[in-house]
Scaffold this motif. Structure first.
Motif, PDB file in Angstrom:
ATOM      1  N   ARG A   1      54.530  14.798  42.448  1.00  0.00           N
ATOM      2  CA  ARG A   1      54.861  13.378  42.571  1.00  0.00           C
ATOM      3  C   ARG A   1      53.798  12.550  43.276  1.00  0.00           C
ATOM      4  NH1 ARG A   1      60.601  13.729  45.242  1.00  0.00           N
ATOM      5  NH2 ARG A   1      59.508  15.415  46.307  1.00  0.00           N
ATOM      6  N   SER A   2      53.324  12.985  44.435  1.00  0.00           N
ATOM      7  CA  SER A   2      52.359  12.137  45.148  1.00  0.00           C
ATOM      8  C   SER A   2      51.022  12.036  44.423  1.00  0.00           C
ATOM      9  CB  SER A   2      52.196  12.559  46.610  1.00  0.00           C
ATOM     10  OG  SER A   2      51.702  13.868  46.742  1.00  0.00           O
ATOM     11  N   PRO A   3      50.487  13.110  43.813  1.00  0.00           N
ATOM     12  CA  PRO A   3      49.256  12.881  43.046  1.00  0.00           C
ATOM     13  C   PRO A   3      49.501  12.046  41.797  1.00  0.00           C
ATOM     14  CG  PRO A   3      49.860  15.210  42.964  1.00  0.00           C
ATOM     15  CD  PRO A   3      50.784  14.540  43.939  1.00  0.00           C
ATOM     16  N   MET A   4      50.690  12.170  41.190  1.00  0.00           N
ATOM     17  CA  MET A   4      50.984  11.284  40.063  1.00  0.00           C
ATOM     18  C   MET A   4      50.918   9.829  40.532  1.00  0.00           C
ATOM     19  SD  MET A   4      54.026  13.261  37.961  1.00  0.00           S
ATOM     20  CE  MET A   4      54.093  12.121  36.574  1.00  0.00           C
ATOM     21  N   ALA A   5      51.532   9.546  41.676  1.00  0.00           N
ATOM     22  CA  ALA A   5      51.499   8.182  42.211  1.00  0.00           C
ATOM     23  C   ALA A   5      50.071   7.762  42.547  1.00  0.00           C
ATOM     24  CB  ALA A   5      52.401   8.071  43.437  1.00  0.00           C
ATOM     25  N   GLU A   6      49.310   8.657  43.147  1.00  0.00           N
ATOM     26  CA  GLU A   6      47.913   8.341  43.481  1.00  0.00           C
ATOM     27  C   GLU A   6      47.126   7.919  42.244  1.00  0.00           C
ATOM     28  OE1 GLU A   6      43.783  10.639  44.794  1.00  0.00           O
ATOM     29  OE2 GLU A   6      45.693  11.675  45.091  1.00  0.00           O
ATOM     30  N   PHE A   7      47.202   8.708  41.191  1.00  0.00           N
ATOM     31  CA  PHE A   7      46.382   8.431  40.018  1.00  0.00           C
ATOM     32  C   PHE A   7      46.940   7.290  39.169  1.00  0.00           C
ATOM     33  CE2 PHE A   7      44.898  12.605  41.336  1.00  0.00           C
ATOM     34  CZ  PHE A   7      43.527  12.355  41.378  1.00  0.00           C
ATOM     35  N   VAL A   8      48.255   7.109  39.165  1.00  0.00           N
ATOM     36  CA  VAL A   8      48.828   5.937  38.492  1.00  0.00           C
ATOM     37  C   VAL A   8      48.381   4.667  39.208  1.00  0.00           C
ATOM     38  CG1 VAL A   8      50.993   4.688  38.070  1.00  0.00           C
ATOM     39  CG2 VAL A   8      50.794   7.102  37.425  1.00  0.00           C
ATOM     40  N   MET A   9      48.456   4.670  40.540  1.00  0.00           N
ATOM     41  CA  MET A   9      48.056   3.484  41.297  1.00  0.00           C
ATOM     42  C   MET A   9      46.570   3.195  41.115  1.00  0.00           C
ATOM     43  SD  MET A   9      49.578   1.227  43.104  1.00  0.00           S
ATOM     44  CE  MET A   9      49.271  -0.075  44.281  1.00  0.00           C
ATOM     45  N   LYS A  10      45.737   4.226  41.124  1.00  0.00           N
ATOM     46  CA  LYS A  10      44.305   4.026  40.881  1.00  0.00           C
ATOM     47  C   LYS A  10      44.076   3.402  39.509  1.00  0.00           C
ATOM     48  CE  LYS A  10      42.400   7.607  43.909  1.00  0.00           C
ATOM     49  NZ  LYS A  10      41.757   8.932  43.977  1.00  0.00           N
ATOM     50  N   ASP A  11      44.830   3.861  38.515  1.00  0.00           N
ATOM     51  CA  ASP A  11      44.709   3.310  37.169  1.00  0.00           C
ATOM     52  C   ASP A  11      45.149   1.842  37.130  1.00  0.00           C
ATOM     53  OD1 ASP A  11      44.251   3.912  34.222  1.00  0.00           O
ATOM     54  OD2 ASP A  11      46.344   3.232  34.172  1.00  0.00           O
ATOM     55  N   LEU A  12      46.249   1.533  37.796  1.00  0.00           N
ATOM     56  CA  LEU A  12      46.757   0.154  37.812  1.00  0.00           C
ATOM     57  C   LEU A  12      45.779  -0.806  38.492  1.00  0.00           C
ATOM     58  CD1 LEU A  12      50.523   0.748  38.687  1.00  0.00           C
ATOM     59  CD2 LEU A  12      49.592   0.012  36.468  1.00  0.00           C
ATOM     60  N   VAL A  13      45.229  -0.391  39.638  1.00  0.00           N
ATOM     61  CA  VAL A  13      44.316  -1.301  40.341  1.00  0.00           C
ATOM     62  C   VAL A  13      42.997  -1.447  39.567  1.00  0.00           C
ATOM     63  CG1 VAL A  13      45.384  -0.945  42.598  1.00  0.00           C
ATOM     64  CG2 VAL A  13      43.374   0.390  41.981  1.00  0.00           C
ATOM     65  N   ALA A  14      42.570  -0.392  38.880  1.00  0.00           N
ATOM     66  CA  ALA A  14      41.358  -0.499  38.057  1.00  0.00           C
ATOM     67  C   ALA A  14      41.592  -1.463  36.899  1.00  0.00           C
ATOM     68  CB  ALA A  14      40.945   0.880  37.531  1.00  0.00           C
ATOM     69  N   ALA A  15      42.754  -1.355  36.255  1.00  0.00           N
ATOM     70  CA  ALA A  15      43.079  -2.249  35.140  1.00  0.00           C
ATOM     71  C   ALA A  15      43.171  -3.706  35.598  1.00  0.00           C
ATOM     72  CB  ALA A  15      44.389  -1.817  34.487  1.00  0.00           C
ATOM     73  N   ALA A  16      43.558  -3.909  36.863  1.00  0.00           N
ATOM     74  CA  ALA A  16      43.657  -5.263  37.418  1.00  0.00           C
ATOM     75  C   ALA A  16      42.321  -5.759  37.953  1.00  0.00           C
ATOM     76  CB  ALA A  16      44.708  -5.287  38.529  1.00  0.00           C
ATOM     77  N   GLY A  17      41.285  -4.946  37.843  1.00  0.00           N
ATOM     78  CA  GLY A  17      39.970  -5.329  38.361  1.00  0.00           C
ATOM     79  C   GLY A  17      39.917  -5.363  39.876  1.00  0.00           C
ATOM     80  N   ALA A  18      40.758  -4.567  40.520  1.00  0.00           N
ATOM     81  CA  ALA A  18      40.877  -4.630  41.976  1.00  0.00           C
ATOM     82  C   ALA A  18      40.547  -3.313  42.666  1.00  0.00           C
ATOM     83  CB  ALA A  18      42.301  -5.057  42.344  1.00  0.00           C
ATOM     84  N   ALA A  19      39.959  -2.367  41.947  1.00  0.00           N
ATOM     85  CA  ALA A  19      39.711  -1.039  42.514  1.00  0.00           C
ATOM     86  C   ALA A  19      38.888  -1.088  43.794  1.00  0.00           C
ATOM     87  CB  ALA A  19      39.032  -0.141  41.481  1.00  0.00           C
ATOM     88  N   ASP A  20      37.989  -2.045  43.904  1.00  0.00           N
ATOM     89  CA  ASP A  20      37.129  -2.129  45.087  1.00  0.00           C
ATOM     90  C   ASP A  20      37.880  -2.603  46.330  1.00  0.00           C
ATOM     91  OD1 ASP A  20      37.446  -4.676  43.920  1.00  0.00           O
ATOM     92  OD2 ASP A  20      35.535  -5.376  44.744  1.00  0.00           O
ATOM     93  N   ARG A  21      39.111  -3.055  46.168  1.00  0.00           N
ATOM     94  CA  ARG A  21      39.904  -3.527  47.303  1.00  0.00           C
ATOM     95  C   ARG A  21      40.865  -2.471  47.842  1.00  0.00           C
ATOM     96  NH1 ARG A  21      41.651  -7.941  43.982  1.00  0.00           N
ATOM     97  NH2 ARG A  21      43.754  -7.450  44.695  1.00  0.00           N
TER      98      ARG A  21
END
Length: 153
Positions: free
Chosen positions: A14-34
């Protein structure tokens, strides 16, 4: 920089799923650097192990990779390092608070709180084998968390 640590029992589902889903979401939003996003376990059982194969397969079905993950246990210093400490279920939250002598700064949250489902646990696929249900819970929690963070920005 907003720092988020997702936490479950073993840090292989569960926690790595959340980690990688969140990384994907912030990258798609153009916010990965934040953001700095990671995950950890409350137990030592799986330290060093990668993402559990069925969890990895569920992420891959949605185009999300999780290469390089190695399970680790939460540490006392994580409380000071991260802004959000997100547990997957009530047992995780209790163990997190025990490790950090409570939650004086109000950083500990349940993931589904951000999906408007406070008090509910993320489905645990270790026992059910239902990785699709876990995917749905993790995705809705991470989407809600990102929305809240963007609103607070």
């Amino acid at each position: 920089m907003t720092r988020i640590l997702f936490v479950c029992h073993g840090n292989i589902c569960r926690s790595p799923m959340a980690e990688f889903v969140m990384k994907d979401l912030v990258a798609a939003a153009g916010a990965a650097d934040r953001f700095e996003i990671a995950s950890a376990a409350t137990s030592a059982e799986e330290i060093g192990n990668g993402v559990y194969s069925p969890a990895r397969q569920e992420l891959a079905r949605h185009g999300i990779g999780c290469a390089g993950h190695a399970a680790r246990r939460i540490r006392r210093e994580d409380y000071d390092r991260y802004d959000y400490l997100i547990g997957m279920d009530r047992a995780n939250l209790a163990n997190m608070r025990r490790m950090w002598d409570g939650d004086p700064a109000g950083k500990v949250h349940a993931l589904l709180e951000f999906a408007g489902r406070g008090g509910e646990d993320v489905a645990d696929p270790w026992y059910t084998g239902d990785f699709k249900a876990t995917w749905r819970d993790v995705l809705s929690g991470c989407q809600g968390l990102l929305q809240r963070l963007e609103e607070q920005r």
